[in-house]
Write a protein that holds these residues in place. Structure first.
Motif, PDB file in Angstrom:
ATOM      1  N   UNK A 197      33.995  47.775  45.493  1.00 47.25           N
ATOM      2  CA  UNK A 197      32.677  48.131  46.031  1.00 47.25           C
ATOM      3  C   UNK A 197      31.581  47.453  45.219  1.00 47.25           C
ATOM      4  N   UNK A 198      31.394  47.875  43.993  1.00 51.23           N
ATOM      5  CA  UNK A 198      30.352  47.312  43.144  1.00 51.23           C
ATOM      6  C   UNK A 198      30.919  46.326  42.122  1.00 51.23           C
ATOM      7  N   UNK A 199      32.167  46.473  41.808  1.00 50.44           N
ATOM      8  CA  UNK A 199      32.851  45.561  40.890  1.00 50.44           C
ATOM      9  C   UNK A 199      34.215  45.239  41.488  1.00 50.44           C
ATOM     10  N   UNK A 200      34.910  44.274  40.899  1.00 52.06           N
ATOM     11  CA  UNK A 200      36.256  43.942  41.361  1.00 52.06           C
ATOM     12  C   UNK A 200      37.213  45.079  41.011  1.00 52.06           C
ATOM     13  N   UNK A 201      38.010  45.503  41.989  1.00 48.62           N
ATOM     14  CA  UNK A 201      39.077  46.471  41.727  1.00 48.62           C
ATOM     15  C   UNK A 201      40.311  45.650  41.387  1.00 48.62           C
ATOM     16  N   UNK A 202      40.769  45.789  40.150  1.00 47.10           N
ATOM     17  CA  UNK A 202      41.895  44.965  39.713  1.00 47.10           C
ATOM     18  C   UNK A 202      42.645  45.630  38.569  1.00 47.10           C
ATOM     19  N   UNK A 203      43.822  45.097  38.325  1.00 47.48           N
ATOM     20  CA  UNK A 203      44.557  45.413  37.102  1.00 47.48           C
ATOM     21  C   UNK A 203      45.210  44.112  36.646  1.00 47.48           C
ATOM     22  N   UNK A 204      45.413  43.992  35.342  1.00 45.57           N
ATOM     23  CA  UNK A 204      45.991  42.758  34.798  1.00 45.57           C
ATOM     24  C   UNK A 204      46.515  43.004  33.391  1.00 45.57           C
ATOM     25  N   UNK A 205      47.289  42.059  32.933  1.00 48.09           N
ATOM     26  CA  UNK A 205      47.803  42.097  31.565  1.00 48.09           C
ATOM     27  C   UNK A 205      47.016  41.076  30.740  1.00 48.09           C
ATOM     28  N   UNK A 206      46.524  41.502  29.577  1.00 46.17           N
ATOM     29  CA  UNK A 206      45.775  40.633  28.682  1.00 46.17           C
ATOM     30  C   UNK A 206      46.715  40.075  27.620  1.00 46.17           C
ATOM     31  N   UNK A 207      46.702  38.757  27.491  1.00 51.77           N
ATOM     32  CA  UNK A 207      47.493  38.082  26.470  1.00 51.77           C
ATOM     33  C   UNK A 207      46.558  37.383  25.498  1.00 51.77           C
ATOM     34  N   UNK A 208      46.852  37.502  24.211  1.00 51.46           N
ATOM     35  CA  UNK A 208      46.126  36.794  23.164  1.00 51.46           C
ATOM     36  C   UNK A 208      47.137  35.942  22.416  1.00 51.46           C
ATOM     37  N   UNK A 209      46.913  34.655  22.446  1.00 49.16           N
ATOM     38  CA  UNK A 209      47.831  33.703  21.791  1.00 49.16           C
ATOM     39  C   UNK A 209      49.275  33.936  22.217  1.00 49.16           C
ATOM     40  N   UNK A 210      49.466  34.178  23.496  1.00 50.67           N
ATOM     41  CA  UNK A 210      50.806  34.319  24.066  1.00 50.67           C
ATOM     42  C   UNK A 210      51.427  35.701  23.947  1.00 50.67           C
ATOM     43  N   UNK A 211      50.735  36.650  23.338  1.00 55.51           N
ATOM     44  CA  UNK A 211      51.287  37.994  23.138  1.00 55.51           C
ATOM     45  C   UNK A 211      50.555  39.000  24.032  1.00 55.51           C
ATOM     46  N   UNK A 212      51.319  39.834  24.751  1.00 60.83           N
ATOM     47  CA  UNK A 212      50.745  40.873  25.608  1.00 60.83           C
ATOM     48  C   UNK A 212      50.153  41.950  24.705  1.00 60.83           C
ATOM     49  N   UNK A 213      48.803  42.031  24.690  1.00 59.78           N
ATOM     50  CA  UNK A 213      48.140  42.951  23.765  1.00 59.78           C
ATOM     51  C   UNK A 213      47.468  44.140  24.448  1.00 59.78           C
ATOM     52  N   UNK A 214      47.226  44.034  25.775  1.00 59.92           N
ATOM     53  CA  UNK A 214      46.549  45.144  26.462  1.00 59.92           C
ATOM     54  C   UNK A 214      46.742  45.028  27.965  1.00 59.92           C
ATOM     55  N   UNK A 215      46.545  46.142  28.633  1.00 57.68           N
ATOM     56  CA  UNK A 215      46.452  46.175  30.088  1.00 57.68           C
ATOM     57  C   UNK A 215      45.000  46.527  30.391  1.00 57.68           C
ATOM     58  N   UNK A 216      44.402  45.786  31.328  1.00 53.64           N
ATOM     59  CA  UNK A 216      43.013  46.033  31.682  1.00 53.64           C
ATOM     60  C   UNK A 216      42.925  46.294  33.177  1.00 53.64           C
ATOM     61  N   UNK A 217      41.920  47.073  33.562  1.00 52.73           N
ATOM     62  CA  UNK A 217      41.773  47.430  34.979  1.00 52.73           C
ATOM     63  C   UNK A 217      40.347  47.859  35.249  1.00 52.73           C
ATOM     64  N   UNK A 218      39.986  47.840  36.530  1.00 56.38           N
ATOM     65  CA  UNK A 218      38.711  48.382  36.983  1.00 56.38           C
ATOM     66  C   UNK A 218      38.949  48.967  38.356  1.00 56.38           C
ATOM     67  N   UNK A 219      38.369  50.127  38.628  1.00 57.16           N
ATOM     68  CA  UNK A 219      38.588  50.823  39.893  1.00 57.16           C
ATOM     69  C   UNK A 219      37.675  50.328  41.012  1.00 57.16           C
ATOM     70  N   UNK A 220      36.714  49.440  40.692  1.00 56.56           N
ATOM     71  CA  UNK A 220      35.878  48.826  41.724  1.00 56.56           C
ATOM     72  C   UNK A 220      34.654  49.617  42.136  1.00 56.56           C
ATOM     73  N   UNK A 221      34.322  50.678  41.397  1.00 56.41           N
ATOM     74  CA  UNK A 221      33.187  51.530  41.771  1.00 56.41           C
ATOM     75  C   UNK A 221      31.975  51.314  40.871  1.00 56.41           C
ATOM     76  N   UNK A 222      31.948  50.236  40.135  1.00 57.97           N
ATOM     77  CA  UNK A 222      30.797  49.946  39.290  1.00 57.97           C
ATOM     78  C   UNK A 222      30.920  50.419  37.858  1.00 57.97           C
ATOM     79  N   UNK A 223      32.023  51.036  37.508  1.00 60.84           N
ATOM     80  CA  UNK A 223      32.201  51.529  36.145  1.00 60.84           C
ATOM     81  C   UNK A 223      32.733  50.453  35.204  1.00 60.84           C
ATOM     82  N   UNK A 224      32.886  50.849  33.966  1.00 64.17           N
ATOM     83  CA  UNK A 224      33.416  49.948  32.946  1.00 64.17           C
ATOM     84  C   UNK A 224      34.889  49.659  33.205  1.00 64.17           C
TER      85      UNK A 224
END
Length: 173
Positions: A16-43
């Protein structure tokens, strides 16, 4: 530091206000976090697997120069500091844009001249097949349309570079 978002799952219907997504964050080839946004304008939601990586990533973004937003506050340019959330948003925007372009390229020849977009009803699989005179359809399209950049067959980075002037999209860091 090399950051990558992988396994991006994007949901246009929930955006709606932001992209609704989920993804895996890699830093220098290592999976360090999972990130997501529900798409309603929040963080963005960040689920850290490696908290020391979080500190290193925050320190990395703190070293980057501020961006001019194009707005002014009391006559002064309003600047923002890049952070993981803004970077993630850029990566999802890139993902969505490339997905859209690639879908169009499967059915038609897609090109740009300056800021103008063009599609040609032509089988993209035959774009590089030589005719009897040795020329290809790609060469003929470019000859008949000076300045045309055909997006079919370009790498992701080449596509983003070609469309940068019209989209304002930033290339990944």
């Amino acid at each position: 530091m090399k950051l990558e978002l992988q396994s991006i799952q994007y949901n246009a219907a929930l955006s709606e206000e932001t992209y609704a997504y989920s993804a895996k964050l890699y830093a220098d080839g290592k999976h360090v976090a999972d990130v997501a946004n529900r798409g309603h304008g929040g963080w963005d939601e960040q689920y850290w697997r490696d908290h020391s990586a979080r500190q290193a990533i925050e320190a990395y973004f703190a070293t980057l120069p501020k961006h001019d937003t194009g707005y002014q506050l009391k006559g002064e340019p309003f600047m923002t500091q890049p952070d993981l959330e803004s970077w993630s948003n850029e990566q999802v925007e890139r993902f969505v844009l490339l997905k859209t372009i690639k879908a169009a390229c499967r059915k038609k020849v897609v090109g740009i001249i300056g800021t103008d977009q063009y599609t040609f009803k032509f089988d993209p699989d035959k774009l590089d097949t030589p005719y009897s005179d040795g020329q290809t359809a790609r060469q003929l399209f470019i000859k008949r349309n000076p300045g045309l950049t055909i997006l079919n067959g370009l790498t992701d980075d080449e596509m983003m570079e070609a469309i940068r002037p019209q989209s304002g999209a930033e290339q990944s860091r």
